[in-house]
Scaffold this motif. Structure first.
Motif, short mmCIF file in Angstrom:
data_model
loop_
_atom_site.label_atom_id
_atom_site.label_comp_id
_atom_site.label_asym_id
_atom_site.label_seq_id
_atom_site.Cartn_x
_atom_site.Cartn_y
_atom_site.Cartn_z
N MET A 1 55.77 -61.80 -46.01
CA MET A 1 54.47 -62.09 -45.44
C MET A 1 54.42 -63.55 -45.05
O MET A 1 54.71 -64.42 -45.85
N SER A 2 54.04 -63.81 -43.84
CA SER A 2 53.98 -65.19 -43.38
C SER A 2 52.61 -65.78 -43.63
O SER A 2 51.62 -65.06 -43.76
N GLU A 3 52.56 -67.09 -43.68
CA GLU A 3 51.31 -67.80 -43.91
C GLU A 3 50.31 -67.46 -42.82
O GLU A 3 50.66 -67.44 -41.64
N GLY A 4 49.07 -67.16 -43.20
CA GLY A 4 48.04 -66.90 -42.21
C GLY A 4 47.86 -65.44 -41.86
O GLY A 4 46.95 -65.10 -41.12
N ASP A 5 48.74 -64.57 -42.36
CA ASP A 5 48.57 -63.14 -42.09
C ASP A 5 47.29 -62.66 -42.72
O ASP A 5 46.99 -63.00 -43.87
N GLU A 6 46.54 -61.88 -41.98
CA GLU A 6 45.32 -61.29 -42.51
C GLU A 6 45.45 -59.79 -42.43
O GLU A 6 45.73 -59.24 -41.37
N PHE A 7 45.25 -59.16 -43.56
CA PHE A 7 45.41 -57.72 -43.65
C PHE A 7 44.12 -57.05 -44.09
O PHE A 7 43.31 -57.63 -44.81
N LEU A 8 43.97 -55.82 -43.65
CA LEU A 8 42.92 -54.92 -44.11
C LEU A 8 43.63 -53.82 -44.87
O LEU A 8 44.50 -53.14 -44.31
N LEU A 9 43.27 -53.63 -46.12
CA LEU A 9 43.91 -52.61 -46.96
C LEU A 9 43.05 -51.37 -47.00
O LEU A 9 41.84 -51.46 -47.25
N ASP A 10 43.66 -50.21 -46.78
CA ASP A 10 42.91 -48.98 -46.96
C ASP A 10 43.01 -48.57 -48.43
O ASP A 10 43.68 -49.23 -49.24
N ALA A 11 42.31 -47.50 -48.79
CA ALA A 11 42.26 -47.07 -50.19
C ALA A 11 43.64 -46.73 -50.73
O ALA A 11 43.95 -47.04 -51.88
N SER A 12 44.48 -46.10 -49.91
CA SER A 12 45.81 -45.73 -50.39
C SER A 12 46.63 -46.95 -50.78
O SER A 12 47.37 -46.93 -51.77
N ALA A 13 46.48 -48.04 -50.03
CA ALA A 13 47.20 -49.27 -50.34
C ALA A 13 46.68 -49.88 -51.64
O ALA A 13 47.47 -50.34 -52.47
N VAL A 14 45.37 -49.89 -51.82
CA VAL A 14 44.79 -50.46 -53.04
C VAL A 14 45.21 -49.65 -54.26
O VAL A 14 45.59 -50.21 -55.30
N VAL A 15 45.19 -48.32 -54.14
CA VAL A 15 45.62 -47.46 -55.26
C VAL A 15 47.07 -47.77 -55.62
O VAL A 15 47.40 -47.95 -56.80
N LYS A 16 47.91 -47.85 -54.63
CA LYS A 16 49.34 -48.13 -54.87
C LYS A 16 49.51 -49.48 -55.57
O LYS A 16 50.27 -49.59 -56.54
N LEU A 17 48.81 -50.50 -55.10
CA LEU A 17 48.91 -51.81 -55.73
C LEU A 17 48.43 -51.78 -57.18
O LEU A 17 49.06 -52.36 -58.07
N LEU A 18 47.32 -51.09 -57.44
CA LEU A 18 46.80 -50.98 -58.81
C LEU A 18 47.79 -50.25 -59.71
O LEU A 18 48.09 -50.71 -60.82
N LEU A 19 48.29 -49.11 -59.26
CA LEU A 19 49.20 -48.32 -60.08
C LEU A 19 50.51 -49.05 -60.36
O LEU A 19 51.11 -48.89 -61.42
N TYR A 44 40.18 -41.28 -60.56
CA TYR A 44 39.55 -40.20 -61.32
C TYR A 44 40.33 -38.90 -61.14
O TYR A 44 40.64 -38.20 -62.12
N ARG A 45 40.67 -38.58 -59.90
CA ARG A 45 41.41 -37.33 -59.63
C ARG A 45 42.77 -37.34 -60.31
O ARG A 45 43.17 -36.34 -60.93
N ILE A 46 43.48 -38.45 -60.24
CA ILE A 46 44.80 -38.55 -60.86
C ILE A 46 44.71 -38.36 -62.37
O ILE A 46 45.56 -37.72 -62.98
N ALA A 47 43.65 -38.89 -62.98
CA ALA A 47 43.49 -38.79 -64.44
C ALA A 47 42.88 -37.46 -64.85
O ALA A 47 43.43 -36.75 -65.70
N ALA A 48 41.76 -37.11 -64.26
CA ALA A 48 41.00 -35.94 -64.73
C ALA A 48 41.58 -34.61 -64.27
O ALA A 48 41.60 -33.65 -65.05
N HIS A 49 42.04 -34.54 -63.05
CA HIS A 49 42.49 -33.26 -62.51
C HIS A 49 44.00 -33.09 -62.52
O HIS A 49 44.50 -32.02 -62.87
N GLU A 50 44.71 -34.13 -62.15
CA GLU A 50 46.17 -34.03 -62.09
C GLU A 50 46.82 -34.42 -63.41
O GLU A 50 47.98 -34.12 -63.63
N GLN A 51 46.07 -35.10 -64.26
CA GLN A 51 46.52 -35.54 -65.58
C GLN A 51 47.84 -36.33 -65.52
O GLN A 51 48.69 -36.20 -66.38
N ARG A 52 47.97 -37.16 -64.48
CA ARG A 52 49.13 -38.04 -64.34
C ARG A 52 48.83 -39.43 -64.88
O ARG A 52 49.68 -40.31 -64.83
N LEU A 53 47.62 -39.61 -65.37
CA LEU A 53 47.16 -40.89 -65.88
C LEU A 53 46.17 -40.59 -67.00
O LEU A 53 45.37 -39.67 -66.87
#
Length: 138
Positions: A1-19, A44-53
């Protein structure tokens, strides 16, 4: 990533970063406010329904998500041109309205959209820069 890059993260990206324990890579970038609901719903879905968390792990990740709000730029529906623009983008791209919101936001803010969603990569208009999550992880 170069200096000054500005990104917009969608939900899938945020989930991946958190996990992956890399949520600090989102600092200084933008997320749609609605994206926070999407991320929490996915955890919630990953924990409650898929039980992967476990519930405890999901709770900790939601706390990290809440803290992340202080480190990023939040974009509202008005920031992306309103619901009519998002809806029109969905029709023009064959994306869901949720995904079209991210495309519209990337367009209006002139940011690169970061996602793990191949559908967005495949359907985003050519004038919208879309990149994979790897662009954030050093």
């Amino acid at each position: 990533m170069s200096e000054g890059d500005e990104f917009l993260l969608d939900a899938s990206a945020v989930v991946k970063l958190l996990l992956d324990g890399e949520d600090d890579q989102a600092f200084g970038h933008a997320v749609l406010e609605l994206g926070f609901f999407e991320v929490a719903n996915t955890l919630y879905r990953i924990a409650a329904h898929e039980q992967r968390l476990s519930r405890d792990d999901a709770d900790l990740l939601v706390e990290q998500l809440a803290d992340l709000r202080n480190e990023i730029e939040l974009l509202s529906l008005q920031d992306v041109g309103g619901i009519a623009r998002v809806y029109e983008t969905a029709w023009n791209t064959s994306l869901t309205v949720y995904d079209a919101g991210h495309v519209a936001a990337a367009t209006s803010t002139k940011r690169t959209l970061v996602t793990t969603d191949s559908g967005i990569h495949d359907h985003a208009p050519p004038d919208v820069a879309v990149d994979d999550i790897d662009v954030l992880i050093e």
